[in-house]
Design a protein around this motif. Structure first.
Motif, PDB file in Angstrom:
ATOM      1  N   GLU A  33      65.931  37.580  37.573  1.00  0.00           N
ATOM      2  CA  GLU A  33      64.975  38.446  37.705  1.00  0.00           C
ATOM      3  C   GLU A  33      63.704  37.798  36.962  1.00  0.00           C
ATOM      4  O   GLU A  33      63.732  36.904  36.095  1.00  0.00           O
ATOM      5  N   VAL A  34      62.464  37.886  37.645  1.00  0.00           N
ATOM      6  CA  VAL A  34      61.095  37.533  37.035  1.00  0.00           C
ATOM      7  C   VAL A  34      60.183  38.501  37.164  1.00  0.00           C
ATOM      8  O   VAL A  34      60.176  39.436  38.100  1.00  0.00           O
ATOM      9  N   ILE A  35      59.548  38.639  36.029  1.00  0.00           N
ATOM     10  CA  ILE A  35      58.433  39.533  36.123  1.00  0.00           C
ATOM     11  C   ILE A  35      57.024  38.847  36.145  1.00  0.00           C
ATOM     12  O   ILE A  35      56.681  37.865  35.637  1.00  0.00           O
ATOM     13  N   ILE A  36      56.213  39.398  37.268  1.00  0.00           N
ATOM     14  CA  ILE A  36      54.835  38.657  37.421  1.00  0.00           C
ATOM     15  C   ILE A  36      53.901  39.797  37.323  1.00  0.00           C
ATOM     16  O   ILE A  36      53.859  40.729  37.893  1.00  0.00           O
ATOM     17  N   GLU A  37      52.778  39.254  36.701  1.00  0.00           N
ATOM     18  CA  GLU A  37      51.487  40.180  36.586  1.00  0.00           C
ATOM     19  C   GLU A  37      50.651  39.515  37.449  1.00  0.00           C
ATOM     20  O   GLU A  37      50.318  38.351  37.320  1.00  0.00           O
ATOM     21  N   PHE A  38      50.114  40.454  38.204  1.00  0.00           N
ATOM     22  CA  PHE A  38      48.752  40.231  39.182  1.00  0.00           C
ATOM     23  C   PHE A  38      47.352  40.883  38.342  1.00  0.00           C
ATOM     24  O   PHE A  38      47.662  42.050  38.102  1.00  0.00           O
ATOM     25  N   GLU A  39      46.449  40.115  38.249  1.00  0.00           N
ATOM     26  CA  GLU A  39      45.172  40.768  37.919  1.00  0.00           C
ATOM     27  C   GLU A  39      44.143  40.194  38.986  1.00  0.00           C
ATOM     28  O   GLU A  39      43.893  39.048  39.245  1.00  0.00           O
ATOM     29  N   GLY A  40      43.221  41.264  39.222  1.00  0.00           N
ATOM     30  CA  GLY A  40      41.853  40.857  40.034  1.00  0.00           C
ATOM     31  C   GLY A  40      41.376  41.802  40.753  1.00  0.00           C
ATOM     32  O   GLY A  40      41.599  43.180  40.691  1.00  0.00           O
ATOM     33  N   SER A  41      40.387  41.432  41.625  1.00  0.00           N
ATOM     34  CA  SER A  41      39.563  42.680  42.437  1.00  0.00           C
ATOM     35  C   SER A  41      40.347  43.040  43.477  1.00  0.00           C
ATOM     36  O   SER A  41      40.284  44.063  44.096  1.00  0.00           O
ATOM     37  N   PHE A  42      41.272  42.140  44.042  1.00  0.00           N
ATOM     38  CA  PHE A  42      42.257  42.220  45.218  1.00  0.00           C
ATOM     39  C   PHE A  42      41.056  42.908  46.458  1.00  0.00           C
ATOM     40  O   PHE A  42      40.474  43.757  46.464  1.00  0.00           O
ATOM     41  N   CYS A  43      41.351  41.967  47.418  1.00  0.00           N
ATOM     42  CA  CYS A  43      40.618  42.126  48.737  1.00  0.00           C
ATOM     43  C   CYS A  43      40.730  43.797  49.418  1.00  0.00           C
ATOM     44  O   CYS A  43      42.054  44.012  49.464  1.00  0.00           O
ATOM     45  N   ALA A  44      39.608  44.364  49.504  1.00  0.00           N
ATOM     46  CA  ALA A  44      39.893  45.913  49.858  1.00  0.00           C
ATOM     47  C   ALA A  44      40.156  45.838  51.299  1.00  0.00           C
ATOM     48  O   ALA A  44      40.936  46.956  51.812  1.00  0.00           O
ATOM     49  N   ALA A  74      50.898  49.863  37.153  1.00  0.00           N
ATOM     50  CA  ALA A  74      49.871  49.711  38.089  1.00  0.00           C
ATOM     51  C   ALA A  74      48.618  50.314  37.202  1.00  0.00           C
ATOM     52  O   ALA A  74      48.954  51.571  36.942  1.00  0.00           O
ATOM     53  N   GLU A  75      47.682  49.351  37.280  1.00  0.00           N
ATOM     54  CA  GLU A  75      46.246  50.177  36.664  1.00  0.00           C
ATOM     55  C   GLU A  75      45.126  49.638  37.861  1.00  0.00           C
ATOM     56  O   GLU A  75      45.112  48.644  38.032  1.00  0.00           O
ATOM     57  N   GLU A  76      44.416  50.603  37.898  1.00  0.00           N
ATOM     58  CA  GLU A  76      43.195  50.281  38.761  1.00  0.00           C
ATOM     59  C   GLU A  76      41.769  51.072  37.993  1.00  0.00           C
ATOM     60  O   GLU A  76      42.133  52.069  37.452  1.00  0.00           O
ATOM     61  N   ASP A  77      40.885  50.336  38.179  1.00  0.00           N
ATOM     62  CA  ASP A  77      39.408  51.019  37.734  1.00  0.00           C
ATOM     63  C   ASP A  77      38.868  51.407  38.866  1.00  0.00           C
ATOM     64  O   ASP A  77      39.195  51.369  39.837  1.00  0.00           O
ATOM     65  N   ASP A  78      37.585  51.954  38.631  1.00  0.00           N
ATOM     66  CA  ASP A  78      36.622  52.586  39.631  1.00  0.00           C
ATOM     67  C   ASP A  78      36.079  51.500  40.534  1.00  0.00           C
ATOM     68  O   ASP A  78      35.283  51.652  41.563  1.00  0.00           O
ATOM     69  N   PHE A  79      36.266  50.162  40.173  1.00  0.00           N
ATOM     70  CA  PHE A  79      35.471  49.011  40.701  1.00  0.00           C
ATOM     71  C   PHE A  79      36.409  48.091  41.540  1.00  0.00           C
ATOM     72  O   PHE A  79      36.103  46.958  41.654  1.00  0.00           O
ATOM     73  N   GLU A  80      37.526  48.687  41.950  1.00  0.00           N
ATOM     74  CA  GLU A  80      38.485  48.003  42.724  1.00  0.00           C
ATOM     75  C   GLU A  80      39.179  46.841  42.036  1.00  0.00           C
ATOM     76  O   GLU A  80      39.689  45.707  42.666  1.00  0.00           O
ATOM     77  N   HIS A  81      39.242  46.968  40.615  1.00  0.00           N
ATOM     78  CA  HIS A  81      39.661  45.707  39.971  1.00  0.00           C
ATOM     79  C   HIS A  81      41.000  46.534  39.409  1.00  0.00           C
ATOM     80  O   HIS A  81      41.075  47.538  38.954  1.00  0.00           O
ATOM     81  N   GLY A  82      42.428  45.623  39.415  1.00  0.00           N
ATOM     82  CA  GLY A  82      43.486  46.283  39.078  1.00  0.00           C
ATOM     83  C   GLY A  82      44.468  45.026  38.370  1.00  0.00           C
ATOM     84  O   GLY A  82      44.108  44.025  38.466  1.00  0.00           O
ATOM     85  N   ARG A  83      45.432  45.769  37.799  1.00  0.00           N
ATOM     86  CA  ARG A  83      46.643  45.021  37.135  1.00  0.00           C
ATOM     87  C   ARG A  83      47.646  45.592  37.631  1.00  0.00           C
ATOM     88  O   ARG A  83      47.959  46.815  37.439  1.00  0.00           O
ATOM     89  N   TYR A  84      48.743  44.645  37.899  1.00  0.00           N
ATOM     90  CA  TYR A  84      49.897  45.368  38.488  1.00  0.00           C
ATOM     91  C   TYR A  84      50.880  44.285  38.205  1.00  0.00           C
ATOM     92  O   TYR A  84      50.834  43.014  38.024  1.00  0.00           O
TER      93      TYR A  84
END
Length: 102
Positions: A33-44, A74-84
């Motif tokens: 198993e591997v845990i990977i963090e993704f962070e960014g604005s992510f294309c809508a 999963a964390e998201e803000d109001d400006f389409e930025h998130g962390r997963y």
């Protein structure tokens, strides 16, 4: 090439291709198993889970089989930025589950 080294190269390629909208990094690797963090604005216009699945496609180019298993955080803000934070299984084919899904 060892599994960790292959995975680091996979994430390097992912970040090169998607870095303007999402970046990935290894949080933890244990056994199969591997845990990977993704962070960014992510294309809508792109599907969020496509980013998680893209790691699988990149890994194939390096001879590594990896499948997303579960979204742990999963964390998201109001400006389409998130962390997963996503758990992957190396060498398996499980189905992706969303934590907290009823």
């Amino acid at each position: 090439m060892e599994g960790v080294e292959k995975l680091e190269r996979v994430l390097g390629e992912f970040n090169r291709l998607h870095g303007a909208e999402a970046r990935a990094r290894i949080v933890e690797m244990k056994g199969d198993e591997v845990i990977i963090e993704f962070e960014g604005s992510f294309c809508a216009t792109c599907g969020l889970y496509d980013y998680f699945d893209d790691i699988r496609w990149e890994a194939m180019d390096f001879g590594l089989e990896i499948e997303p298993v579960e979204v742990l955080e999963a964390e998201e803000d109001d400006f389409e930025h998130g962390r997963y934070v996503v758990k992957y299984r190396i060498g398996g084919k499980p189905v992706l589950d969303i934590v907290g899904k009823d």
